[in-house]
Design an enzyme around this catalytic site. Structure first.
Site, PDB file in Angstrom:
ATOM      1  N   ARG A 183       0.870  -1.176   0.000  1.00 43.93           N
ATOM      2  CA  ARG A 183       0.000   0.000   0.000  1.00 43.93           C
ATOM      3  C   ARG A 183       0.909   1.228   0.000  1.00 43.93           C
ATOM      4  NH1 ARG A 183      -4.114   2.256   4.679  1.00 43.93           N
ATOM      5  NH2 ARG A 183      -4.972   3.947   3.414  1.00 43.93           N
ATOM      6  N   HIS A 184       0.564   2.212  -0.821  1.00 47.11           N
ATOM      7  CA  HIS A 184       1.379   3.429  -0.941  1.00 47.11           C
ATOM      8  C   HIS A 184       1.650   4.093   0.403  1.00 47.11           C
ATOM      9  CE1 HIS A 184      -2.021   6.065  -0.047  1.00 47.11           C
ATOM     10  NE2 HIS A 184      -2.753   5.234  -0.784  1.00 47.11           N
ATOM     11  N   GLY A 185       2.633   4.984   0.437  1.00 50.13           N
ATOM     12  CA  GLY A 185       2.941   5.748   1.643  1.00 50.13           C
ATOM     13  C   GLY A 185       1.814   6.701   2.013  1.00 50.13           C
ATOM     14  N   THR A 203      -0.498   9.937   3.016  1.00 51.36           N
ATOM     15  CA  THR A 203      -0.746  11.271   2.466  1.00 51.36           C
ATOM     16  C   THR A 203      -1.427  12.133   3.530  1.00 51.36           C
ATOM     17  OG1 THR A 203      -3.002  10.840   1.692  1.00 51.36           O
ATOM     18  CG2 THR A 203      -1.188  10.176   0.202  1.00 51.36           C
ATOM     19  N   TRP A 207      -4.326  13.404   3.250  1.00 57.02           N
ATOM     20  CA  TRP A 207      -5.725  12.967   3.341  1.00 57.02           C
ATOM     21  C   TRP A 207      -5.857  11.690   4.148  1.00 57.02           C
ATOM     22  CZ3 TRP A 207      -9.257  13.855  -1.526  1.00 57.02           C
ATOM     23  CH2 TRP A 207      -9.402  15.234  -1.730  1.00 57.02           C
ATOM     24  N   ASN A 208      -4.873  10.793   4.086  1.00 56.82           N
ATOM     25  CA  ASN A 208      -4.896   9.622   4.967  1.00 56.82           C
ATOM     26  C   ASN A 208      -4.931  10.065   6.419  1.00 56.82           C
ATOM     27  OD1 ASN A 208      -2.690   7.832   2.820  1.00 56.82           O
ATOM     28  ND2 ASN A 208      -4.799   7.282   3.197  1.00 56.82           N
ATOM     29  N   GLN A 228     -10.020   9.158  -0.491  1.00 55.41           N
ATOM     30  CA  GLN A 228      -9.182   9.640  -1.589  1.00 55.41           C
ATOM     31  C   GLN A 228      -9.681   9.183  -2.947  1.00 55.41           C
ATOM     32  OE1 GLN A 228      -4.758  10.323  -0.190  1.00 55.41           O
ATOM     33  NE2 GLN A 228      -5.395   8.276   0.409  1.00 55.41           N
ATOM     34  N   GLY A 229      -9.910   7.875  -3.099  1.00 59.03           N
ATOM     35  CA  GLY A 229     -10.392   7.380  -4.378  1.00 59.03           C
ATOM     36  C   GLY A 229      -9.467   7.759  -5.519  1.00 59.03           C
ATOM     37  N   GLU A 242      -6.984   3.042  -7.283  1.00 61.42           N
ATOM     38  CA  GLU A 242      -7.883   2.903  -6.137  1.00 61.42           C
ATOM     39  C   GLU A 242      -9.349   2.878  -6.577  1.00 61.42           C
ATOM     40  OE1 GLU A 242      -8.647   1.714  -3.519  1.00 61.42           O
ATOM     41  OE2 GLU A 242      -7.967   2.963  -1.856  1.00 61.42           O
ATOM     42  N   GLY A 290      -5.342   0.957  -0.501  1.00 61.80           N
ATOM     43  CA  GLY A 290      -5.968   0.195   0.571  1.00 61.80           C
ATOM     44  C   GLY A 290      -7.202  -0.584   0.169  1.00 61.80           C
TER      45      GLY A 290
END
Length: 197
Positions: free
Chosen positions: A8-10, A12, A14-15, A21-22, A82, A143
């Site tokens: 899963r990406h690092g 952000t 918004w996380n 995020q979508g 995503e 995710g």
């Protein structure tokens, strides 16, 4: 047998704000770049042949950091994008409740159905495993895409834990089913033991 290393990406901004995020193209923040660097160091001694990444910048930047440190070729696959979160993109849970009420998740807000997300994920994983049989492939995605696909592919395993940012999950192709030897491991971030299934 192919081994897929699912990442899963690092993280952000918004996380950290718990915003959906979508498809909105949000970059990594400083912590997300640090997480990707730590993961890069973790896998430095391992043999990975290719990185396949979502086309969204948070995944591409994570891939670029890993690829540069480890000299791995990066390939973009839009199927790894995503889940489309429709009208809720950019909102927090409280903002959704304020706008649409507590039943917002039952409304038609243009959110991509889970079945469509799983179909994309399964087809992509199967295609890459066939194309790269007997190779080790890293997949950098998101995710919901990873989590929903894993729960379907590994229905024989009780998965309850959501994937953490820059976690590593090892998935192995094979008959009659996929197998998982490592799930949601963030040892590079915490120093804690790996999470084996």
């Amino acid at each position: 047998m192919a081994t897929l290393g699912l990442i899963r990406h690092g993280v952000t901004d918004w996380n950290e704000q718990y915003r959906a995020q979508g498809h909105t193209d949000i970059p990594l923040n400083a912590e997300g770049r640090r997480q990707a660097e730590l993961l890069s160091e973790r896998i430095r001694s391992e043999q990975w042949h290719y990185i396949y990444t979502s086309d969204l910048s948070r995944a591409m930047e994570t891939s670029a950091i890993i690829g540069e440190v480890n000299g791995i070729e990066i390939r973009v696959d839009e199927r790894l994008r995503e889940m489309d979160c429709g009208q809720i993109e950019g909102t927090t849970e409280q903002e959704r409740v304020n706008q649409w009420g507590y039943g917002w998740s039952k409304l038609d807000l243009g959110i991509e159905p889970h079945e469509a997300v799983v179909k994309r994920g399964r087809e992509c994983f199967a295609d890459l495993a066939e194309r790269h049989s007997d190779q080790n492939i890293l997949i950098v995605s998101h995710g919901a895409l990873l989590g929903l696909t894993l729960k379907r592919l590994l229905a024989h395993i009780d998965i309850r834990e959501n994937l953490s940012n820059t976690s590593l999950t090892l998935l192995h192709s094979g008959e009659p089913r996929w197998d998982c030897s490592l799930y949601n491991c963030t040892q590079h971030l915490t120093g804690s033991p790996s999470s084996f299934i």
